[in-house]
Design a protein around this motif. Structure first.
Motif, mmCIF file in Angstrom:
data_model
loop_
_atom_site.group_PDB
_atom_site.id
_atom_site.type_symbol
_atom_site.label_atom_id
_atom_site.label_comp_id
_atom_site.label_asym_id
_atom_site.label_seq_id
_atom_site.Cartn_x
_atom_site.Cartn_y
_atom_site.Cartn_z
ATOM 1 N N SER A 1 -4.295 -11.783 -0.259
ATOM 2 C CA SER A 1 -4.734 -11.395 -1.595
ATOM 3 C C SER A 1 -5.960 -10.487 -1.530
ATOM 4 C CB SER A 1 -5.034 -12.642 -2.433
ATOM 5 O OG SER A 1 -5.959 -13.463 -1.756
ATOM 6 N N ARG A 2 -6.657 -10.516 -0.352
ATOM 7 C CA ARG A 2 -7.805 -9.615 -0.197
ATOM 8 C C ARG A 2 -7.357 -8.161 -0.224
ATOM 9 N NH1 ARG A 2 -10.053 -10.592 5.130
ATOM 10 N NH2 ARG A 2 -8.107 -11.708 5.390
ATOM 11 N N LEU A 3 -6.084 -7.952 0.087
ATOM 12 C CA LEU A 3 -5.580 -6.583 0.108
ATOM 13 C C LEU A 3 -5.204 -6.079 -1.277
ATOM 14 C CD1 LEU A 3 -3.293 -6.832 3.258
ATOM 15 C CD2 LEU A 3 -5.567 -5.832 3.102
ATOM 16 N N SER A 4 -5.489 -6.891 -2.303
ATOM 17 C CA SER A 4 -4.986 -6.557 -3.631
ATOM 18 C C SER A 4 -5.371 -5.173 -4.161
ATOM 19 C CB SER A 4 -5.371 -7.633 -4.640
ATOM 20 O OG SER A 4 -6.762 -7.779 -4.661
ATOM 21 N N PRO A 5 -6.543 -4.598 -3.793
ATOM 22 C CA PRO A 5 -6.813 -3.236 -4.282
ATOM 23 C C PRO A 5 -5.763 -2.237 -3.799
ATOM 24 C CG PRO A 5 -8.799 -4.192 -3.309
ATOM 25 C CD PRO A 5 -7.684 -5.143 -3.048
ATOM 26 N N LEU A 6 -5.104 -2.581 -2.677
ATOM 27 C CA LEU A 6 -4.091 -1.691 -2.125
ATOM 28 C C LEU A 6 -2.776 -1.778 -2.873
ATOM 29 C CD1 LEU A 6 -4.262 -1.841 1.779
ATOM 30 C CD2 LEU A 6 -4.213 0.189 0.333
ATOM 31 N N LYS A 7 -2.630 -2.871 -3.655
ATOM 32 C CA LYS A 7 -1.314 -3.194 -4.197
ATOM 33 C C LYS A 7 -0.654 -2.073 -5.008
ATOM 34 C CE LYS A 7 1.149 -7.269 -5.431
ATOM 35 N NZ LYS A 7 1.328 -8.317 -6.406
ATOM 36 N N PRO A 8 -1.394 -1.415 -5.909
ATOM 37 C CA PRO A 8 -0.709 -0.385 -6.704
ATOM 38 C C PRO A 8 -0.207 0.788 -5.872
ATOM 39 C CG PRO A 8 -2.963 -0.768 -7.503
ATOM 40 C CD PRO A 8 -2.786 -1.608 -6.301
ATOM 41 N N VAL A 9 -0.895 1.093 -4.769
ATOM 42 C CA VAL A 9 -0.472 2.266 -3.992
ATOM 43 C C VAL A 9 0.524 1.913 -2.896
ATOM 44 C CG1 VAL A 9 -2.491 3.697 -4.418
ATOM 45 C CG2 VAL A 9 -2.520 2.075 -2.522
ATOM 46 N N LEU A 10 0.627 0.616 -2.584
ATOM 47 C CA LEU A 10 1.458 0.198 -1.459
ATOM 48 C C LEU A 10 2.913 0.670 -1.554
ATOM 49 C CD1 LEU A 10 1.016 -1.344 1.192
ATOM 50 C CD2 LEU A 10 1.852 -3.393 0.033
ATOM 51 N N PRO A 11 3.581 0.486 -2.705
ATOM 52 C CA PRO A 11 4.976 0.919 -2.783
ATOM 53 C C PRO A 11 5.127 2.418 -2.526
ATOM 54 C CG PRO A 11 4.398 -0.394 -4.705
ATOM 55 C CD PRO A 11 3.136 -0.150 -3.944
ATOM 56 N N TRP A 12 4.180 3.206 -3.058
ATOM 57 C CA TRP A 12 4.279 4.665 -2.889
ATOM 58 C C TRP A 12 4.025 5.057 -1.443
ATOM 59 C CZ3 TRP A 12 6.741 6.386 -6.804
ATOM 60 C CH2 TRP A 12 6.583 5.772 -8.053
ATOM 61 N N LEU A 13 3.097 4.335 -0.822
ATOM 62 C CA LEU A 13 2.799 4.577 0.589
ATOM 63 C C LEU A 13 4.047 4.307 1.442
ATOM 64 C CD1 LEU A 13 0.123 5.255 2.162
ATOM 65 C CD2 LEU A 13 0.063 2.827 2.763
ATOM 66 N N LEU A 14 4.685 3.161 1.158
ATOM 67 C CA LEU A 14 5.883 2.808 1.906
ATOM 68 C C LEU A 14 6.993 3.826 1.673
ATOM 69 C CD1 LEU A 14 6.009 -1.069 1.456
ATOM 70 C CD2 LEU A 14 5.599 0.213 3.566
ATOM 71 N N LEU A 15 7.119 4.277 0.422
ATOM 72 C CA LEU A 15 8.152 5.265 0.106
ATOM 73 C C LEU A 15 7.896 6.559 0.879
ATOM 74 C CD1 LEU A 15 10.635 5.957 -1.595
ATOM 75 C CD2 LEU A 15 9.095 6.806 -3.361
ATOM 76 N N ALA A 16 6.612 6.992 0.906
ATOM 77 C CA ALA A 16 6.258 8.215 1.631
ATOM 78 C C ALA A 16 6.585 8.066 3.116
ATOM 79 C CB ALA A 16 4.776 8.524 1.433
ATOM 80 N N LEU A 17 6.240 6.895 3.680
ATOM 81 C CA LEU A 17 6.554 6.643 5.086
ATOM 82 C C LEU A 17 8.064 6.665 5.302
ATOM 83 C CD1 LEU A 17 4.097 3.775 6.115
ATOM 84 C CD2 LEU A 17 4.154 6.126 6.969
ATOM 85 N N GLY A 18 8.780 6.066 4.341
ATOM 86 C CA GLY A 18 10.238 6.026 4.437
ATOM 87 C C GLY A 18 10.838 7.414 4.434
ATOM 88 N N ILE A 19 10.314 8.274 3.552
ATOM 89 C CA ILE A 19 10.851 9.637 3.472
ATOM 90 C C ILE A 19 10.522 10.422 4.739
ATOM 91 C CG2 ILE A 19 10.658 11.831 2.224
ATOM 92 C CD1 ILE A 19 10.177 10.165 -0.331
ATOM 93 N N ALA A 20 9.336 10.147 5.294
ATOM 94 C CA ALA A 20 8.889 10.924 6.458
ATOM 95 C C ALA A 20 9.480 10.420 7.776
ATOM 96 C CB ALA A 20 7.360 10.890 6.529
ATOM 97 N N ALA A 21 10.095 9.235 7.743
ATOM 98 C CA ALA A 21 10.550 8.612 8.990
ATOM 99 C C ALA A 21 11.385 9.525 9.900
ATOM 100 C CB ALA A 21 11.318 7.324 8.671
ATOM 101 N N PRO A 22 12.323 10.339 9.352
ATOM 102 C CA PRO A 22 13.143 11.174 10.242
ATOM 103 C C PRO A 22 12.334 12.140 11.095
ATOM 104 C CG PRO A 22 14.114 11.076 8.069
ATOM 105 C CD PRO A 22 12.766 10.428 7.963
ATOM 106 N N PHE A 23 11.113 12.467 10.641
ATOM 107 C CA PHE A 23 10.306 13.402 11.427
ATOM 108 C C PHE A 23 9.541 12.700 12.532
ATOM 109 C CE2 PHE A 23 10.583 15.008 7.032
ATOM 110 C CZ PHE A 23 11.393 16.103 7.292
ATOM 111 N N ALA A 24 9.440 11.380 12.440
ATOM 112 C CA ALA A 24 8.625 10.650 13.404
ATOM 113 C C ALA A 24 9.460 9.835 14.388
ATOM 114 C CB ALA A 24 7.653 9.732 12.664
ATOM 115 N N LEU A 25 10.654 9.417 13.965
ATOM 116 C CA LEU A 25 11.423 8.506 14.809
ATOM 117 C C LEU A 25 12.465 9.249 15.636
ATOM 118 C CD1 LEU A 25 12.115 5.550 12.331
ATOM 119 C CD2 LEU A 25 10.326 5.714 14.068
ATOM 120 N N SER A 26 12.808 8.643 16.759
ATOM 121 C CA SER A 26 13.916 9.186 17.549
ATOM 122 C C SER A 26 15.202 8.958 16.766
ATOM 123 C CB SER A 26 14.001 8.448 18.885
ATOM 124 O OG SER A 26 14.444 7.127 18.676
ATOM 125 N N SER A 27 16.248 9.679 17.097
ATOM 126 C CA SER A 27 17.478 9.541 16.321
ATOM 127 C C SER A 27 18.063 8.132 16.499
ATOM 128 C CB SER A 27 18.488 10.615 16.717
ATOM 129 O OG SER A 27 18.888 10.422 18.049
#
Lengths: 252, 342
Positions: free
Chosen positions: B5-31
């Motif tokens: 719960s200490r991470l709660s200030p992060l909560k509103p941005v967390l979903p967007w952060l994860l989405l951004a990471l998800g979209i960027a994954a093909p550029f970072a991961l091996s096939s």
């Protein structure tokens, strides 16, 4: 006079037998309720009081006899159709929906269109919202509207369920032991709640608590072994030797 | 237990952060890793459906593999036919001595029919099955047992009809989907993004559904079906609709999984895999959509790591995890994140 008596009739339970493989929970039982009447049903354990409620709302089906509500036979209708005709019941054990907020419990009850595809939305019509607010007010739970119903005290749960039954807009309310588990103060408040309905609804109350029954000052029907035993005022019933006998277990 | 719960200030941005990471994954991961992630996301789509029916509807299904399989086989049939030279039969049919294509294979040559089948066949099968059971007022453990029998029957049926289903080996060796080569450059990323988009779409749609009056009634029927019935509702169509939606998501997940894994077989959809699907959701948190996705990803990641090193160990480990979560963390990982275990 007799003409108006017929049009005043709202519920007629007519020679109903409920047979649980040989055990007759109701045995040719009949009773009539007039519109706007409050009636109390008492009787020793196993007299068939809750079975009577079960029969009226369609939870059990009579092997003989009929249940007629507003001139229509209802004992073969599906449960939700019986509710749609204007009958709703409060169960003996509080039947509130524990993980829903108090307000959502009432909103569910106040909903008029109960078809599933009409539930795909979040909006609540103004009249239903008003009915919910009024119901909250009537049982004094306005300040608890947003808490989960499961966290309410026992008495509050009972009131919430009574409010839910009222919020359905049903004309006939079946209240199965509305004061079970309540202290004297809570019991009085429940009586006031029922009296507050005036004659706007027809109410059938099942209860053991004679002080509560006295407060309601309503005619009493006594059941015994699935049959009708006596009917009269609280005082008459109390003074009746036959009634005293069945409560003491002297009659077979 | 860590206090998240200490991470709660992060909560509103967390979903967007994860989405951004998800979209960027093909550029970072091996096939290889991207393909793995895409498979797990496909499983996450199925897991969302379990949150709807199990978490919020109280309907435990041990037969989600059936609907996963219906979607998977639908797309596999299409890919088998698409890669086939005109007039020839799939190799396993020739080996089984068949001389013609079964009539129900033929329409899968059409991409439009296949897409429709992926969505409609599991949905209708789920609706029909759920209606047959729920309108008889069968529920709880009995329902779970019937779904398990269903998944056993389905896997047995596929195995026993080797000549038209590929039997125990399933269907594999796919080369193209809707005219695009599966090994062409960029296809892997594109299919990954499509899977991510469908996962996000399903997430948003279910979030809305669970907050709607439908979701409220589903939870009400879970906690007090009789109360709901005697308030004038018929709970059956609500439960049937929820089950059909979960079946649809399982089917879509199954089709995407088959696309990424390049195989569909009874071993992926039978009794044990169907239980595993429930375990993902139990571990992630059956009341939480995000929890179910996380559960599907983490459990499958763990499975991949453990079962490549110690293949015999995985089932025991999963069983132990399941018992641990069910007894001590009924809300799963999502419960820890929300600061309430029980």
């Amino acid at each position: 006079m007799s003409g108006s008596a017929i049009s005043d009739l709202i519920l007629s339970v007519d020679g109903v037998t409920i047979d649980y493989s040989g055990f007759k929970a109701l045995d040719g039982f009949s009773m009539r309720l007039n519109r706007g009447e409050t009636r109390v049903v008492i009787g020793p354990n196993g007299a068939g009081k809750s079975t009577l409620c079960d029969t009226i709302i369609g939870r059990v089906r009579p092997s003989t006899g009929r249940v007629i509500f507003k001139g229509e036979e209802i004992h073969r209708l599906p449960e939700q159709a019986i509710v749609a005709r204007g009958i709703c019941r409060k169960f003996q054990a509080p039947g509130v929906l524990p993980t829903l907020s108090v307000r959502d419990n009432l909103a569910l009850a106040a909903r008029r269109d109960r078809r599933w595809w009409k539930s795909l939305g979040t909006g609540i019509p103004a009249d239903e919202r008003a009915a919910v607010d009024e119901a909250l007010e009537s049982v004094g739970l306005t300040h608890r509207a947003t808490v989960e119903a499961g966290t309410l005290a026992h008495g509050e749960k009972q009131w919430l369920e009574i409010a839910m039954v009222m919020a359905t807009g049903a004309e006939l309310l079946l209240l199965d032991e509305p004061t079970a588990g309540m202290g004297p103060a809570e019991t009085s408040r429940t009586a006031e709640l029922i009296l507050g309905l005036g004659h706007s609804r027809t109410v059938l109350v099942i209860d053991h608590d004679m002080s509560f029954v006295e407060q309601l000052a309503a005619p009493v029907t006594v059941m015994h072994q699935g049959k009708f035993l006596k009917q009269g005022s609280v005082a008459e019933v109390r003074a009746d030797p036959e009634v005293a006998a069945v409560y003491l277990g002297h009659t077979a | 237990m860590p206090d998240l719960s200490r991470l709660s200030p992060l909560k509103p941005v967390l979903p967007w952060l994860l989405l951004a990471l998800g979209i960027a994954a093909p550029f970072a991961l091996s096939s290889y890793d991207l393909n793995l992630l895409a498979r797990f996301m496909a499983m996450g789509i199925l897991a969302l459906g379990l949150v709807l029916i199990w978490g919020h509807g109280g309907i435990l299904s041990l037969g989600q593999g059936v609907f996963f399989g219906l979607g998977g086989y639908a797309i596999a049939l299409h890919m088998k036919l698409a890669d086939l030279p005109a007039g020839e039969l799939p190799d396993f049919m020739v080996w089984s001595g068949r001389e013609s294509l079964p009539f129900w294979w033929t329409p899968f040559a059409s991409p439009a029919f296949t897409l429709a089948a992926i969505i409609l066949v599991p949905t209708l099968a789920g609706a029909l099955f759920a209606w047959a059971v729920f309108h008889r007022r069968v529920g709880g453990t009995y329902f779970a047992l019937i779904t398990q029998a269903l998944s056993l029957a389905f896997a047995t049926l596929i195995i026993s009809r080797q000549d038209v289903t590929g039997g125990f080996n399933g269907l594999t060796d796919f080369y193209s989907i809707f005219g695009v080569g599966l090994t062409s450059p960029g296809t892997g990323s594109m299919l990954y993004w499509i899977t991510l988009a469908i996962l996000c779409g399903a997430f948003v749609a279910l979030r809305w559904l669970l907050a709607s009056r439908f979701g409220i009634l589903l939870r009400a029927a879970r906690d007090g079906e009789n109360r709901v019935r005697f308030l004038g509702y018929n709970p059956t169509p609500f439960k049937v609709a929820a089950f059909a939606i979960a079946a649809m998501l399982a089917g879509i997940g199954g089709a995407l999984f088959t696309l990424h894994a390049g195989v569909v077989s009874p071993a992926l959809i039978g009794v044990v895999p169907s239980i595993e699907m429930v375990v993902w959701v139990a571990i992630g948190g059956r009341y939480s959509l995000a929890g179910a996705i996380v559960g599907a990803l983490l459990v499958n990641l763990a499975r991949d790591a453990v079962s490549s090193a110690f293949p015999e160990l995985w089932l025991y480990l999963m069983g132990a995890l399941f018992i641990f979560v069910v007894t001590l963390l009924p809300r799963g990982l999502a419960g820890i994140a929300k600061g309430k275990a029980a």
